[in-house]
Write an enzyme that holds these catalytic residues in place. Structure first.
Site, PDB file in Angstrom:
ATOM      1  N   ARG A   5     -13.325  -8.493   2.525  1.00  0.00           N
ATOM      2  CA  ARG A   5     -11.998  -8.187   2.157  1.00  0.00           C
ATOM      3  C   ARG A   5     -11.393  -9.456   2.478  1.00  0.00           C
ATOM      4  O   ARG A   5     -10.321  -9.861   1.610  1.00  0.00           O
ATOM      5  CB  ARG A   5     -11.349  -7.086   3.042  1.00  0.00           C
ATOM      6  CG  ARG A   5     -11.849  -5.733   2.607  1.00  0.00           C
ATOM      7  CD  ARG A   5     -11.435  -5.113   1.339  1.00  0.00           C
ATOM      8  NE  ARG A   5     -10.308  -4.978   1.244  1.00  0.00           N
ATOM      9  CZ  ARG A   5      -9.540  -4.124   1.430  1.00  0.00           C
ATOM     10  NH1 ARG A   5      -9.945  -3.061   2.128  1.00  0.00           N
ATOM     11  NH2 ARG A   5      -8.128  -4.143   1.382  1.00  0.00           N
ATOM     12  N   GLN A  17     -10.228  -3.848  -3.043  1.00  0.00           N
ATOM     13  CA  GLN A  17     -11.547  -3.176  -2.330  1.00  0.00           C
ATOM     14  C   GLN A  17     -12.489  -3.250  -3.710  1.00  0.00           C
ATOM     15  O   GLN A  17     -13.800  -3.926  -3.318  1.00  0.00           O
ATOM     16  CB  GLN A  17     -11.453  -2.013  -2.015  1.00  0.00           C
ATOM     17  CG  GLN A  17     -12.319  -1.299  -1.272  1.00  0.00           C
ATOM     18  CD  GLN A  17     -12.949  -1.797   0.058  1.00  0.00           C
ATOM     19  OE1 GLN A  17     -12.391  -1.853   0.764  1.00  0.00           O
ATOM     20  NE2 GLN A  17     -14.029  -2.461   0.032  1.00  0.00           N
ATOM     21  N   HIS A  61      -7.618   0.797  -6.288  1.00  0.00           N
ATOM     22  CA  HIS A  61      -7.843  -0.290  -5.027  1.00  0.00           C
ATOM     23  C   HIS A  61      -8.609  -1.170  -5.445  1.00  0.00           C
ATOM     24  O   HIS A  61      -9.687  -1.593  -5.458  1.00  0.00           O
ATOM     25  CB  HIS A  61      -8.569   0.718  -3.936  1.00  0.00           C
ATOM     26  CG  HIS A  61      -8.444  -0.035  -2.602  1.00  0.00           C
ATOM     27  ND1 HIS A  61      -7.758  -1.077  -2.253  1.00  0.00           N
ATOM     28  CD2 HIS A  61      -8.848   0.561  -1.423  1.00  0.00           C
ATOM     29  CE1 HIS A  61      -7.762  -1.352  -0.849  1.00  0.00           C
ATOM     30  NE2 HIS A  61      -8.559  -0.449  -0.327  1.00  0.00           N
ATOM     31  N   ASP A  83     -17.223   7.269  -0.901  1.00  0.00           N
ATOM     32  CA  ASP A  83     -15.833   7.208  -0.230  1.00  0.00           C
ATOM     33  C   ASP A  83     -15.407   8.689   0.188  1.00  0.00           C
ATOM     34  O   ASP A  83     -16.187   9.296  -0.171  1.00  0.00           O
ATOM     35  CB  ASP A  83     -14.796   6.926  -1.014  1.00  0.00           C
ATOM     36  CG  ASP A  83     -13.395   6.388  -0.437  1.00  0.00           C
ATOM     37  OD1 ASP A  83     -13.279   6.466   0.808  1.00  0.00           O
ATOM     38  OD2 ASP A  83     -12.517   6.195  -1.417  1.00  0.00           O
ATOM     39  N   ARG A 121       0.787  -1.071   0.220  1.00  0.00           N
ATOM     40  CA  ARG A 121      -0.166  -0.201  -0.025  1.00  0.00           C
ATOM     41  C   ARG A 121       0.783   1.182   0.036  1.00  0.00           C
ATOM     42  O   ARG A 121       1.804   1.510   0.820  1.00  0.00           O
ATOM     43  CB  ARG A 121      -0.800  -0.049   1.158  1.00  0.00           C
ATOM     44  CG  ARG A 121      -1.484   1.106   1.543  1.00  0.00           C
ATOM     45  CD  ARG A 121      -2.685   1.322   2.330  1.00  0.00           C
ATOM     46  NE  ARG A 121      -3.848   0.796   2.038  1.00  0.00           N
ATOM     47  CZ  ARG A 121      -5.039   0.893   2.774  1.00  0.00           C
ATOM     48  NH1 ARG A 121      -5.091   1.607   3.715  1.00  0.00           N
ATOM     49  NH2 ARG A 121      -5.984   0.295   2.273  1.00  0.00           N
TER      50      ARG A 121
HETATM   51  N1  NVA Z   1      -9.883   6.877  -1.255  1.00  0.00           N
HETATM   52  C1  NVA Z   1      -9.449   6.486  -0.006  1.00  0.00           C
HETATM   53  C2  NVA Z   1      -9.630   4.982   0.429  1.00  0.00           C
HETATM   54  C3  NVA Z   1      -9.266   4.173   1.801  1.00  0.00           C
HETATM   55  C4  NVA Z   1      -9.677   2.888   1.820  1.00  0.00           C
HETATM   56  C5  NVA Z   1      -8.008   6.776   0.565  1.00  0.00           C
HETATM   57  O1  NVA Z   1      -7.053   6.441  -0.532  1.00  0.00           O
HETATM   58  O2  NVA Z   1      -7.681   7.271   1.185  1.00  0.00           O
HETATM   59  N1   CP Z   2     -10.927   0.214   2.799  1.00  0.00           N
HETATM   60  C1   CP Z   2      -9.797  -0.261   3.380  1.00  0.00           C
HETATM   61  O1   CP Z   2      -8.806  -0.329   2.342  1.00  0.00           O
HETATM   62  O2   CP Z   2      -9.640   0.313   4.711  1.00  0.00           O
HETATM   63  P1   CP Z   2      -8.263   0.573   5.355  1.00  0.00           P
HETATM   64  O3   CP Z   2      -7.536   1.718   4.909  1.00  0.00           O
HETATM   65  O4   CP Z   2      -8.511   0.385   6.644  1.00  0.00           O
HETATM   66  O5   CP Z   2      -7.227  -0.651   5.052  1.00  0.00           O
END
Ligand code: NVA
Ligand code: CP
Length: 313
Positions: A296, A136, A133, A228, A106
């Site tokens: 997930r 997800q 992502h 989101d 990540r």
């Molecule tokens: N769009 C958000 C998703 C978090 C799971 C981010 O990138 O922070």
């Molecule tokens: N939805 C998601 O990826 O959550 P986290 O940021 O907690 O991993």
């Protein structure tokens, strides 16, 4: 069965058939897990998880999932490894490939993940970048499938910021023949290259992927409402300007009225209640956000098994 690519970096890495296979395997692994049946497809293997951004769900679902598959997960972050001290990505890739069987990462830049995958001889899984992502998005469609039984022909309306989630969902919806409308204001619309790739894919599967500024027009007849956060990780400094621009793009009771009466509400979480979604909707009967979060685990176990197992799944 293995996936045709070594890695899962983008939704575009998967064929239509592979998306269906991931859902089938996820369903089987979920059943096995619930029944307490063994499913140690990755016994003796190691997964390195690199986090340059915060996480609750991704970390715990990958770590737990890999353990349940019989393997050993290792957590690395920027401050406690050499990753945050400027070691070249290509060196990290080659070193980890000598020790481990897979990498989940990540981070901010999508190109970093691509470079990591290019130099690693082991599978690399994207656990979120600024651009995508995919784990997800696959989980989201799997959750919709559980609740709605069919995906083809359904309508998903994505509300708010055209971010990494919107990008991956556009391609995912196109692959399964699900119509998607991104209700996003100007300046906050999804990535134009990914949008055009998704539209091309949608032509083949017989659905449409659209962007619409008018939220209530977009949400009419929706089977799924999805949102989101307005400011993603790395955009904390833009919080107030984004609140101003995206303030009207909220899933609330009024919006639910224009969707189908049996519409379900999804959010990848973490949620900012009172911003992109109201408290009553996320806690209400149409919300499936915790089923979505649980999935997930099952979907990523399927992805890891299909990318990394030597056994027939
Ligand atoms: N769009 C958000 C998703 C978090 C799971 C981010 O990138 O922070
Ligand atoms: N939805 C998601 O990826 O959550 P986290 O940021 O907690 O991993």
């Amino acid at each position: 069965m293995r996936l045709r690519h070594k890695d899962l970096i983008s939704m575009n890495d998967l064929s239509v058939g592979e998306v269906a296979t991931i859902f089938d395997v996820a369903k089987k692994l979920k059943q096995k897990q619930k029944k307490g049946e063994p499913h140690q497809y990755l016994k003796g293997k190691t997964l390195v998880m690199i986090f340059s951004k915060a996480s609750t769900r991704t970390r715990v679902s990958f770590e737990t999932g890999f353990f349940q598959l019989g393997g050993h997960p290792i957590y690395l972050n920027d401050s406690s490894s050499q990753v945050g001290r400027g070691e070249p990505v290509r060196d990290t890739a080659r070193v980890l490939s000598r020790f481990a069987d897979g990498i989940m990462i990540r981070t901010f830049s999508h190109d970093v993940v691509k470079e990591l995958a290019e130099f690693a001889s082991i599978p690399v899984i994207n656990g979120l970048t600024d651009l995508e992502h995919p784990c997800q998005a696959l989980t989201d469609l799997f959750t919709i499938l559980e609740h709605k039984e069919v995906l083809k022909g359904r309508k998903l309306v994505y509300v708010g910021d055209g971010n990494n989630m919107a990008n991956s969902l556009m391609v995912a919806c196109a692959k399964v023949g699900m119509n998607m409308v991104c209700a996003c204001p100007k300046g906050y619309q999804p990535d134009p290259v990914i949008l055009s790739e998704a539209c091309e894919e949608a032509k083949k599967t017989g659905c449409t992927i659209e962007v619409e500024e008018d939220l209530f027009k977009a949400a009419r007849g929706a089977d799924v409402l999805y949102t989101d956060v307005w400011a993603s990780m790395g955009q904390e400094g833009e919080q107030s300007i984004r609140k101003e621009a995206l303030g009207d793009y909220q899933i609330n009771k009024e919006l639910l009225k224009v969707a189908r009466p049996d519409a379900i509400v999804l959010h990848c979480l973490p949620a900012h209640r009172g911003e992109e979604i109201t408290d009553d909707v996320i806690e209400g009967p149409q919300s499936v956000v915790f089923d979505q979060a649980e999935n997930r685990l099952h979907v990523q176990k399927a992805i890891m098994a299909l990318l990394m197992s030597d056994e027939k799944i």
